[in-house]
Design a protein around this motif. Sequence first.
Motif, PDB file in Angstrom:
ATOM      1  N   SER A 113       2.610 -84.470   6.591  1.00 16.18           N
ATOM      2  CA  SER A 113       1.988 -85.346   7.583  1.00 16.18           C
ATOM      3  C   SER A 113       2.945 -86.430   8.061  1.00 16.18           C
ATOM      4  CB  SER A 113       0.738 -86.001   6.984  1.00 16.18           C
ATOM      5  OG  SER A 113       1.095 -86.872   5.929  1.00 16.18           O
ATOM      6  N   THR A 114       2.661 -86.939   9.264  1.00 18.07           N
ATOM      7  CA  THR A 114       3.448 -88.048   9.813  1.00 18.07           C
ATOM      8  C   THR A 114       3.334 -89.275   8.921  1.00 18.07           C
ATOM      9  OG1 THR A 114       3.080 -87.246  12.068  1.00 18.07           O
ATOM     10  CG2 THR A 114       3.754 -89.545  11.816  1.00 18.07           C
ATOM     11  N   ALA A 115       2.144 -89.482   8.368  1.00 18.72           N
ATOM     12  CA  ALA A 115       1.920 -90.631   7.498  1.00 18.72           C
ATOM     13  C   ALA A 115       2.825 -90.583   6.277  1.00 18.72           C
ATOM     14  CB  ALA A 115       0.451 -90.689   7.073  1.00 18.72           C
ATOM     15  N   LEU A 116       2.961 -89.407   5.655  1.00 21.36           N
ATOM     16  CA  LEU A 116       3.812 -89.308   4.472  1.00 21.36           C
ATOM     17  C   LEU A 116       5.280 -89.496   4.826  1.00 21.36           C
ATOM     18  CD1 LEU A 116       3.783 -88.837   1.427  1.00 21.36           C
ATOM     19  CD2 LEU A 116       4.207 -86.417   1.874  1.00 21.36           C
ATOM     20  N   LEU A 141       2.357-101.111   3.071  1.00 21.34           N
ATOM     21  CA  LEU A 141       2.205 -99.724   3.515  1.00 21.34           C
ATOM     22  C   LEU A 141       2.667 -99.594   4.961  1.00 21.34           C
ATOM     23  CD1 LEU A 141      -1.355 -98.972   2.068  1.00 21.34           C
ATOM     24  CD2 LEU A 141       0.860 -98.498   1.013  1.00 21.34           C
ATOM     25  N   PRO A 142       3.217 -98.441   5.357  1.00 16.90           N
ATOM     26  CA  PRO A 142       3.657 -98.267   6.742  1.00 16.90           C
ATOM     27  C   PRO A 142       2.476 -98.211   7.702  1.00 16.90           C
ATOM     28  CG  PRO A 142       3.890 -96.212   5.519  1.00 16.90           C
ATOM     29  CD  PRO A 142       3.550 -97.267   4.515  1.00 16.90           C
ATOM     30  N   GLN A 143       2.716 -98.587   8.950  1.00 16.65           N
ATOM     31  CA  GLN A 143       1.665 -98.630   9.971  1.00 16.65           C
ATOM     32  C   GLN A 143       1.023 -97.267  10.174  1.00 16.65           C
ATOM     33  OE1 GLN A 143       0.667-101.451  11.469  1.00 16.65           O
ATOM     34  NE2 GLN A 143      -0.963-100.347  12.528  1.00 16.65           N
ATOM     35  N   ALA A 144       1.799 -96.206   9.947  1.00 18.37           N
ATOM     36  CA  ALA A 144       1.304 -94.850  10.198  1.00 18.37           C
ATOM     37  C   ALA A 144       0.109 -94.470   9.323  1.00 18.37           C
ATOM     38  CB  ALA A 144       2.435 -93.840   9.993  1.00 18.37           C
ATOM     39  N   VAL A 145      -0.090 -95.169   8.220  1.00 14.65           N
ATOM     40  CA  VAL A 145      -1.180 -94.829   7.314  1.00 14.65           C
ATOM     41  C   VAL A 145      -2.376 -95.767   7.486  1.00 14.65           C
ATOM     42  CG1 VAL A 145      -0.585 -96.294   5.336  1.00 14.65           C
ATOM     43  CG2 VAL A 145      -1.544 -94.025   4.939  1.00 14.65           C
ATOM     44  N   TRP A 173       4.951 -88.182  -2.857  1.00 12.05           N
ATOM     45  CA  TRP A 173       4.343 -86.890  -2.541  1.00 12.05           C
ATOM     46  C   TRP A 173       2.900 -87.021  -2.059  1.00 12.05           C
ATOM     47  CZ3 TRP A 173       7.728 -83.105  -2.285  1.00 12.05           C
ATOM     48  CH2 TRP A 173       8.886 -83.186  -3.061  1.00 12.05           C
ATOM     49  N   ASP A 174       2.236 -88.073  -2.474  1.00 10.04           N
ATOM     50  CA  ASP A 174       0.834 -88.252  -2.101  1.00 10.04           C
ATOM     51  C   ASP A 174       0.473 -89.730  -2.273  1.00 10.04           C
ATOM     52  OD1 ASP A 174      -1.768 -87.798  -1.381  1.00 10.04           O
ATOM     53  OD2 ASP A 174      -2.339 -86.682  -3.182  1.00 10.04           O
ATOM     54  N   VAL A 175      -0.363 -90.243  -1.383  1.00 11.60           N
ATOM     55  CA  VAL A 175      -0.839 -91.619  -1.474  1.00 11.60           C
ATOM     56  C   VAL A 175      -2.363 -91.575  -1.419  1.00 11.60           C
ATOM     57  CG1 VAL A 175      -0.834 -93.911  -0.423  1.00 11.60           C
ATOM     58  CG2 VAL A 175       1.222 -92.483  -0.307  1.00 11.60           C
ATOM     59  N   ARG A 176      -3.006 -92.182  -2.413  1.00 18.50           N
ATOM     60  CA  ARG A 176      -4.455 -92.109  -2.490  1.00 18.50           C
ATOM     61  C   ARG A 176      -5.093 -93.482  -2.623  1.00 18.50           C
ATOM     62  NH1 ARG A 176      -6.370 -86.686  -5.554  1.00 18.50           N
ATOM     63  NH2 ARG A 176      -4.802 -85.287  -4.680  1.00 18.50           N
ATOM     64  N   VAL A 177      -6.243 -93.610  -2.014  1.00 19.31           N
ATOM     65  CA  VAL A 177      -7.111 -94.766  -2.210  1.00 19.31           C
ATOM     66  C   VAL A 177      -8.297 -94.228  -2.995  1.00 19.31           C
ATOM     67  CG1 VAL A 177      -8.467 -96.577  -1.119  1.00 19.31           C
ATOM     68  CG2 VAL A 177      -6.372 -95.744  -0.016  1.00 19.31           C
ATOM     69  N   ALA A 219       6.448 -91.412   6.949  1.00 18.13           N
ATOM     70  CA  ALA A 219       6.689 -92.838   7.164  1.00 18.13           C
ATOM     71  C   ALA A 219       7.112 -93.539   5.876  1.00 18.13           C
ATOM     72  CB  ALA A 219       5.436 -93.490   7.742  1.00 18.13           C
ATOM     73  N   PHE A 220       6.709 -93.017   4.732  1.00 18.98           N
ATOM     74  CA  PHE A 220       7.081 -93.616   3.457  1.00 18.98           C
ATOM     75  C   PHE A 220       8.548 -93.358   3.111  1.00 18.98           C
ATOM     76  CE2 PHE A 220       2.530 -93.691   3.067  1.00 18.98           C
ATOM     77  CZ  PHE A 220       2.273 -94.808   2.290  1.00 18.98           C
ATOM     78  N   HIS A 221       9.194 -92.459   3.852  1.00 14.96           N
ATOM     79  CA  HIS A 221      10.587 -92.108   3.563  1.00 14.96           C
ATOM     80  C   HIS A 221      11.557 -92.721   4.574  1.00 14.96           C
ATOM     81  CE1 HIS A 221       8.574 -88.333   1.722  1.00 14.96           C
ATOM     82  NE2 HIS A 221       8.551 -89.351   0.880  1.00 14.96           N
ATOM     83  N   GLY A 222      11.064 -93.502   5.522  1.00 10.92           N
ATOM     84  CA  GLY A 222      11.925 -94.133   6.516  1.00 10.92           C
ATOM     85  C   GLY A 222      12.586 -95.394   5.971  1.00 10.92           C
ATOM     86  N   GLY A 223      13.589 -95.881   6.674  1.00 15.50           N
ATOM     87  CA  GLY A 223      14.268 -97.119   6.268  1.00 15.50           C
ATOM     88  C   GLY A 223      14.842 -97.025   4.868  1.00 15.50           C
TER      89      GLY A 223
END
Length: 223
Positions: free
Chosen positions: A167-170, A190-194, A153-157, A172-176
């Motif tokens: 978002s497109t970045a999020l 991490l996916p390239q999108a992020v 649901w969320d990725v944080r640094v 990307a975590f659900h692909g493959g």
Amino acid sequence: KIPSCGTCLLKGVSKCSDFADKCIISQKYTEGSSWTAYETEDLVWLGSNDRDESMEDYMKLAVPYAFGCQTSEKGLFRKQYADGILGLAIHQTSLIRSLYEVHSIPREAFSLCLTRTGGSLSVGGIATEERHLEDMKFSPIARDHGWFALQVWDVRVGRISVASGNSTALHAFHGGKGTILDSGTTDTYLPQAVATKFSKAWMDLTGFSFKKRKKRYTWNEFL
């Protein structure tokens, strides 16, 4: 025993060797490591560090189990302390499932508790409560493909969100295969999108550009 071609035990996993009458299994991993083995079967159980105690007190929990005797290793397998790998995926060939099916453990479950100074692997449930600093939190398995996939649901640094909402970045975590927790590696991919948002957040928090090469940090820098 060592099964011959035509009597392979790991159906859908092993294949007949082109050079010998053995069932061959192999596996490759994302970071480049791989191994090849021939199939064998033996009584397997989990014991203690004491050989006599393991034979006397734990052998009653043994289960006939098919596994691979490695003949080739590449990558990190050649450098690490452990000289093999134990598969814990959600699969019919898992040792956890085999132990559960013969009632050697109460639940088809395992837990890992890792610290800087060691840790434990518990089978059949969770580690004892005194090891927990707070109540456990649970997340359902998001996909039925054998890996431990989670809904992200969320990725944080630090406190900076780099993938959330629609978002497109999020996405990307659900692909493959989706986002999976892998007990066999400490690497995080991490996916390239992020990449752009991650690099900016890293710079904002640390003052350093993110590099793929190894870098040493002091304890204060790490904190």
